[in-house]
Structures are given as structure tokens and as C-alpha cells.
Design a protein around this motif. Structure first.
Motif, PDB file in Angstrom:
ATOM      1  N   LEU A  21       0.863  -1.195   0.090  1.00 51.03           N
ATOM      2  CA  LEU A  21      -0.015  -0.018   0.118  1.00 51.03           C
ATOM      3  C   LEU A  21       0.826   1.401   0.015  1.00 51.03           C
ATOM      4  O   LEU A  21       0.626   2.195  -0.654  1.00 51.03           O
ATOM      5  CB  LEU A  21      -0.802   0.105   1.160  1.00 51.03           C
ATOM      6  N   SER A  22       1.858   1.257   0.907  1.00 53.41           N
ATOM      7  CA  SER A  22       2.860   2.334   0.737  1.00 53.41           C
ATOM      8  C   SER A  22       3.305   2.719  -0.507  1.00 53.41           C
ATOM      9  O   SER A  22       3.539   3.712  -1.019  1.00 53.41           O
ATOM     10  CB  SER A  22       3.928   2.036   1.856  1.00 53.41           C
ATOM     11  N   TYR A  23       3.880   1.778  -1.243  1.00 56.12           N
ATOM     12  CA  TYR A  23       4.458   1.958  -2.762  1.00 56.12           C
ATOM     13  C   TYR A  23       3.461   2.434  -3.575  1.00 56.12           C
ATOM     14  O   TYR A  23       3.731   3.328  -4.273  1.00 56.12           O
ATOM     15  CB  TYR A  23       4.861   0.518  -3.279  1.00 56.12           C
ATOM     16  N   TYR A  24       1.968   2.264  -3.516  1.00 53.47           N
ATOM     17  CA  TYR A  24       1.045   2.812  -4.358  1.00 53.47           C
ATOM     18  C   TYR A  24       0.695   4.132  -3.900  1.00 53.47           C
ATOM     19  O   TYR A  24       0.090   4.838  -4.625  1.00 53.47           O
ATOM     20  CB  TYR A  24      -0.202   1.596  -4.687  1.00 53.47           C
ATOM     21  N   ALA A  25       0.765   4.393  -2.453  1.00 54.65           N
ATOM     22  CA  ALA A  25       0.503   5.583  -2.055  1.00 54.65           C
ATOM     23  C   ALA A  25       1.498   6.692  -2.577  1.00 54.65           C
ATOM     24  O   ALA A  25       1.053   7.711  -2.786  1.00 54.65           O
ATOM     25  CB  ALA A  25       0.353   5.636  -0.750  1.00 54.65           C
ATOM     26  N   ASP A  26       2.698   6.219  -2.857  1.00 54.33           N
ATOM     27  CA  ASP A  26       3.781   6.964  -3.456  1.00 54.33           C
ATOM     28  C   ASP A  26       3.597   6.779  -5.104  1.00 54.33           C
ATOM     29  O   ASP A  26       4.314   7.837  -5.591  1.00 54.33           O
ATOM     30  CB  ASP A  26       5.087   6.494  -3.043  1.00 54.33           C
ATOM     31  N   ASN A  27       3.324   5.747  -5.414  1.00 53.12           N
ATOM     32  CA  ASN A  27       3.112   5.708  -7.025  1.00 53.12           C
ATOM     33  C   ASN A  27       1.871   5.353  -7.460  1.00 53.12           C
ATOM     34  O   ASN A  27       1.500   3.948  -7.372  1.00 53.12           O
ATOM     35  CB  ASN A  27       4.198   4.572  -7.515  1.00 53.12           C
ATOM     36  N   GLN A  28       1.181   6.372  -7.777  1.00 55.89           N
ATOM     37  CA  GLN A  28      -0.106   6.030  -8.180  1.00 55.89           C
ATOM     38  C   GLN A  28      -0.509   4.982  -9.236  1.00 55.89           C
ATOM     39  O   GLN A  28       0.377   5.018 -10.279  1.00 55.89           O
ATOM     40  CB  GLN A  28      -1.062   7.306  -8.739  1.00 55.89           C
ATOM     41  N   PRO A  29      -1.182   4.035  -8.882  1.00 60.27           N
ATOM     42  CA  PRO A  29      -1.449   2.687  -9.873  1.00 60.27           C
ATOM     43  C   PRO A  29      -2.417   3.188 -11.066  1.00 60.27           C
ATOM     44  O   PRO A  29      -3.132   4.226 -10.925  1.00 60.27           O
ATOM     45  CB  PRO A  29      -2.084   1.795  -9.068  1.00 60.27           C
ATOM     46  N   LYS A  30      -2.199   2.422 -12.154  1.00 58.66           N
ATOM     47  CA  LYS A  30      -3.221   2.620 -13.198  1.00 58.66           C
ATOM     48  C   LYS A  30      -4.617   2.320 -13.065  1.00 58.66           C
ATOM     49  O   LYS A  30      -5.462   3.152 -13.175  1.00 58.66           O
ATOM     50  CB  LYS A  30      -2.693   1.958 -14.334  1.00 58.66           C
ATOM     51  N   ASP A  31      -4.653   1.120 -12.336  1.00 55.73           N
ATOM     52  CA  ASP A  31      -6.075   0.839 -11.875  1.00 55.73           C
ATOM     53  C   ASP A  31      -6.352   1.017 -10.527  1.00 55.73           C
ATOM     54  O   ASP A  31      -5.292   1.562  -9.776  1.00 55.73           O
ATOM     55  CB  ASP A  31      -6.276  -0.732 -12.018  1.00 55.73           C
ATOM     56  N   ASN A  32      -7.526   1.076 -10.095  1.00 56.50           N
ATOM     57  CA  ASN A  32      -8.018   1.304  -8.734  1.00 56.50           C
ATOM     58  C   ASN A  32      -7.617  -0.073  -7.983  1.00 56.50           C
ATOM     59  O   ASN A  32      -7.676  -1.089  -8.315  1.00 56.50           O
ATOM     60  CB  ASN A  32      -9.372   1.283  -8.323  1.00 56.50           C
ATOM     61  N   LEU A  33      -7.058   0.137  -6.510  1.00 63.60           N
ATOM     62  CA  LEU A  33      -6.678  -0.880  -5.680  1.00 63.60           C
ATOM     63  C   LEU A  33      -7.654  -0.753  -4.620  1.00 63.60           C
ATOM     64  O   LEU A  33      -7.857   0.376  -3.852  1.00 63.60           O
ATOM     65  CB  LEU A  33      -5.394  -0.826  -5.236  1.00 63.60           C
ATOM     66  N   ILE A  34      -8.020  -1.961  -3.999  1.00 62.59           N
ATOM     67  CA  ILE A  34      -8.630  -2.190  -2.964  1.00 62.59           C
ATOM     68  C   ILE A  34      -8.048  -2.796  -1.800  1.00 62.59           C
ATOM     69  O   ILE A  34      -7.671  -3.938  -2.072  1.00 62.59           O
ATOM     70  CB  ILE A  34     -10.158  -2.882  -2.784  1.00 62.59           C
ATOM     71  N   PHE A  35      -7.426  -2.507  -0.619  1.00 63.38           N
ATOM     72  CA  PHE A  35      -6.795  -2.908   0.410  1.00 63.38           C
ATOM     73  C   PHE A  35      -7.714  -3.285   1.650  1.00 63.38           C
ATOM     74  O   PHE A  35      -8.274  -2.324   2.057  1.00 63.38           O
ATOM     75  CB  PHE A  35      -5.316  -2.328   0.773  1.00 63.38           C
ATOM     76  N   PHE A  36      -8.153  -4.696   1.607  1.00 60.86           N
ATOM     77  CA  PHE A  36      -8.703  -5.084   2.981  1.00 60.86           C
ATOM     78  C   PHE A  36      -7.892  -5.665   3.831  1.00 60.86           C
ATOM     79  O   PHE A  36      -7.389  -6.862   4.068  1.00 60.86           O
ATOM     80  CB  PHE A  36      -9.681  -6.101   2.362  1.00 60.86           C
ATOM     81  N   PHE A  37      -7.802  -4.876   4.898  1.00 58.95           N
ATOM     82  CA  PHE A  37      -7.236  -5.635   6.221  1.00 58.95           C
ATOM     83  C   PHE A  37      -8.330  -6.098   7.242  1.00 58.95           C
ATOM     84  O   PHE A  37      -9.256  -5.568   7.847  1.00 58.95           O
ATOM     85  CB  PHE A  37      -6.551  -4.301   6.926  1.00 58.95           C
ATOM     86  N   GLN A  38      -8.409  -7.584   7.148  1.00 58.33           N
ATOM     87  CA  GLN A  38      -9.571  -8.217   7.587  1.00 58.33           C
ATOM     88  C   GLN A  38      -9.237  -8.998   8.837  1.00 58.33           C
ATOM     89  O   GLN A  38      -8.573  -9.520   9.087  1.00 58.33           O
ATOM     90  CB  GLN A  38      -9.685  -9.521   6.516  1.00 58.33           C
TER      91      GLN A  38
END
Length: 387
Positions: free
Chosen positions: A111-128
């Protein structure tokens, strides 16, 4: 982006604060505080009513064609730690003996990587919450956590394993983890004096026959090239040696590599229960509880892409792995949403769920590299419908 030193610090703090299913309050707060230190430009959050320790984070894509989900489980086990680590559990009788501290840390790093590097597609992180018990994934799904823009087109998750070297990725086509179902059989007859068995109806004899017959199901009722397990681990019958037991309660577990197999095993156990009831003129009630623990049957097309990428990226160590008879509630989620689960090796240590489980932290950075590399590639190929 989190450094390796940051990741190690995070993992060790998470290891110190293990909490059981649906009670992960401190873990939730630590995760949320950590995520809120990341760049927030593309992040949004969603709460799940009735599941307060869950965290859903959405990363908005720059030019999205799909939404990709990633799940990390956050609960611990009721195990007293015996590792001797300087950062051992601070909570008596609770431990991350299944490595969910590793799972969470890898997810935070990704998640930290994609917060710094906006992904092309949407991402959902689920801390379950509540993977080890209570079926947190099913609870979240049934509470419509994955609706609208929060619904992934495809879902991924990992589980660590001491059977692979630290950082090695393992996966397979088909079933990775078995589905599980609890079994409780209650046999009711008539108690009596040990010297007058003809005046009683002995449930010790009846339950012994029930156990013996059920143990033939695997050897005689399923395809020999497939796998299943039926184990009875608890039996209660009688109070004293000279009184015939009028009741027996038997508890166990069933495991199958497909949902169809589990349903077949369930029917065969019911059939045997009915036969024992007729044979011994007693009442046999058999209850089953599967809840969220469906087989983790990896989606074929999606998993083929995942394996092909992992096998052909020279920077990633990959092994094809056999199916395991352990259970995982991610199976429920990928029966609803296409997905793939995979292993992350944590090096040779004691088994999962043991008091001496000590994963190699070198796996964390390698796991993040493998996941981000795959997701970056995935976001440049195909459509959501190709799974």
C-alpha cells in the motif's frame, strides 16, 4: 515508501500486540495510524458497520480499467508464545503463530508503494479481522463491504509458509487450501446398569460403529486420486465405568479440496448416521458448520496469468506447490469474486500455529517486490472480464 527498516519495525510491533478474532482494536489503530502517514492524495477509507476492526483502503487509479483487491488478515491465535524473541507477544496466551504480522506488514509495504506511485487501476486493500475463527471475510461480504466502487474485479491474498525459502512465492492451479467443515454427532439411546446391558441402549458401542464406518468414506467413497480428510478429535460419553452411557457426543472436522467434495462427504456422513440410528435403535443427530471456510479454489484464467508472470520474472523465486489440507476463509471471498491465493515462504522454522513459529523477516521485502511487480504488469494487460 516504507524502507526495509520501517517494515521490520512495523512487523515487530504488530507481533507484540496480537489479538483474537473480532477483538483486534489495538491492531486496527496501529494499522490505521501507519496508513495515515502515507501520502493521502489518492487514498480513501471505508468502514464496515458491525465489523469495526476491519480497514478498507481504496487507492484511486490514474486511468482505471479494473479494480484489484488485496486482502491481509489481522487476527492472532490463542497460543502462548515460546520463541524467546526480544519483541515477543505482550498479550498473555495470544500470539501471531500463523504469521499474520507478516501478512499485514507485506500489505502495508505494498500500500505504501502505491500511495507513493499512483497505480493505473483502482486498488482495494482489505485488512480483515477474524480469519482464524468467525469467518471475517464472509461477514464483510454479507455486510456489503465490497459494493459499488469498492467491489474488486479480482482479489489476491497470500499466506506465509515455513515449507518454502524466505521470499519464495508458491502457487498452483486449482485448489490451494482445502475447505473445512466442523462435524458434531450426537447419539442418544438409553443409559443403564453395566450388569444389565439388555435393559439399556449403549451409545459407546453405537458411536464406535459410527466412527469406524465414517472412516471408510475417504477410502471407499471418493476418487482415489483426490484428497479428503475426516478426523474426530473429541468424544464425550458416560460418567462412570459401571454405567452404560445413554448419550455420546462426537466432534471432528472434514476437509475437502473442492466444495463439491465437501458436500459429498457431508451427505455420506448423514447417510451413515441414519444407518446407525436404524441399526442401534437410537437417535443420531449430525450437525455441520462450514461458514466461511470454503476451499481456496483459485480462479483458473487469473491464476494462470499469475503463475506465468512469477515463473518468468528472473527477480522472483517461484515454486509450484501441492494443495494443503489447512483451511482459510479467503476461499469464501473467491467463491464470490475471482481471485488467487498464493504462498510466501518465510524460511525453515517450526510449523504454522506453533508456539515457536519464527518467520524470517527477509521474506517481507521480497514479498512486496513480487506483489508490486505482478500488479504493475497486471495493470498493463487485459481487461477485467478476462478472468
Amino acid at each position: 515508501m516504507l524502507s526495509n527498516d520501517d517494515l521490520i519495525h512495523i512487523r515487530r510491533r504488530l507481533h507484540q500486540i496480537p489479538e483474537l478474532a473480532l477483538k483486534e482494536e489495538e491492531t486496527h489503530d496501529f494499522l490505521l495510524e501507519t496508513i495515515q502517514t502515507f501520502p493521502q492524495t489518492n487514498l480513501s477509507y471505508r468502514e464496515i458497520e458491525g465489523l469495526p476492526t476491519a480497514i478498507l483502503v481504496r487507492v484511486a487509479g490514474s486511468n482505471p480499467e479494473r479494480t484489484i483487491g488485496y486482502r491481509a488478515d489481522i487476527d492472532a491465535l490463542p497460543v502462548e508464545e515460546d520463541t524467546g524473541l526480544d519483541f515477543a507477544s505482550e498479550n498473555e496466551g495470544q500470539m501471531h503463530a500463523c504469521g499474520h504480522d507478516i501478512h499485514m506488514t507485506v500489505a502495508l509495504g505494498t500500500l505504501s508503494y502505491y500511495a507513493d506511485n499512483q497505480p493505473k487501476d483502482n486498488l482495494i486493500f482489505f485488512f480483515q479481522p477474524a480469519e482464524e475463527s468467525e469467518g471475517g471475510g464472509k461477514i464483510a461480504y454479507e455486510k456489503n463491504a465490497f459494493s459499488g466502487e469498492w467491489r474488486p474485479d479480482e482479489f489476491y491474498a497470500l499466506h506465509d509458509t515455513p515449507t518454502l525459502p524466505a521470499g519464495t512465492i508458491g502457487c498452483r492451479m486449482g485448489t490451494l487450501f482445502a475447505g473445512t467443515s466442523e462435524v458434531v454427532a450426537t447419539l442418544t439411546g438409553k443409559g443403564g446398569h453395566a450388569a444389565y446391558p439388555h435393559q439399556a441402549n449403549d451409545m459407546v458401542v453405537a458411536v464406535a460403529q459410527f466412527i469406524n464406518q465414517v472412516q471408510t468414506i475417504i477410502s471407499r467413497s471418493i476418487d482415489p486420486i483426490e484428497s479428503g480428510v475426516i478426523t474426530f478429535g473429541k468424544l464425550r460419553a458416560g460418567e462412570i465405568n459401571n454405567v452404560i452411557a445413554g448419550k455420546a457426543v462426537l466432534e471432528g472436522t472434514m476437509r475437502g479440496l473442492t466444495q463439491t467434495m465437501l458436500e459429498d462427504l457431508t451427505q455420506r456422513v448423514r447417510d451413515i448416521g441414519e444407518g446407525i440410528a436404524r441399526s442401534y435403535n437410537c437417535q443420531v443427530d449430525v450437525d455441520f458448520k462450514q461458514d466461511a471456510y470454503y476451499p481456496v479454489e483459485n480462479t483458473p484464467a487469473l491464476t494462470a496469468k499469475f503463475i506465468d508472470f512469477m515463473e518468468n520474472d528472473a527477480s522472483i523465486d517461484f515454486e509450484t506447490t501441492p494443495p494443503a489440507m489447512t483451511g482459510e476463509d479467503f476461499g469464501y471471498l473467491i467463491h464470490q469474486i475471482p481471485g488467487t491465493m498464493f504462498w510466501l515462504g518465510v524460511g525453515e522454522t517450526s510449523s504454522l500455529h506453533s508456539a515457536t513459529f519464527k518467520p524470517d523477516e527477509a521474506a517481507i521485502e521480497k514479498g512486496i517486490h513480487a506483489i508490486t511487480s505482478y500488479l504493475n504488469w497486471r495493470m498493463t494487460t487485459g481487461e477485467a472480464q478476462d478472468v
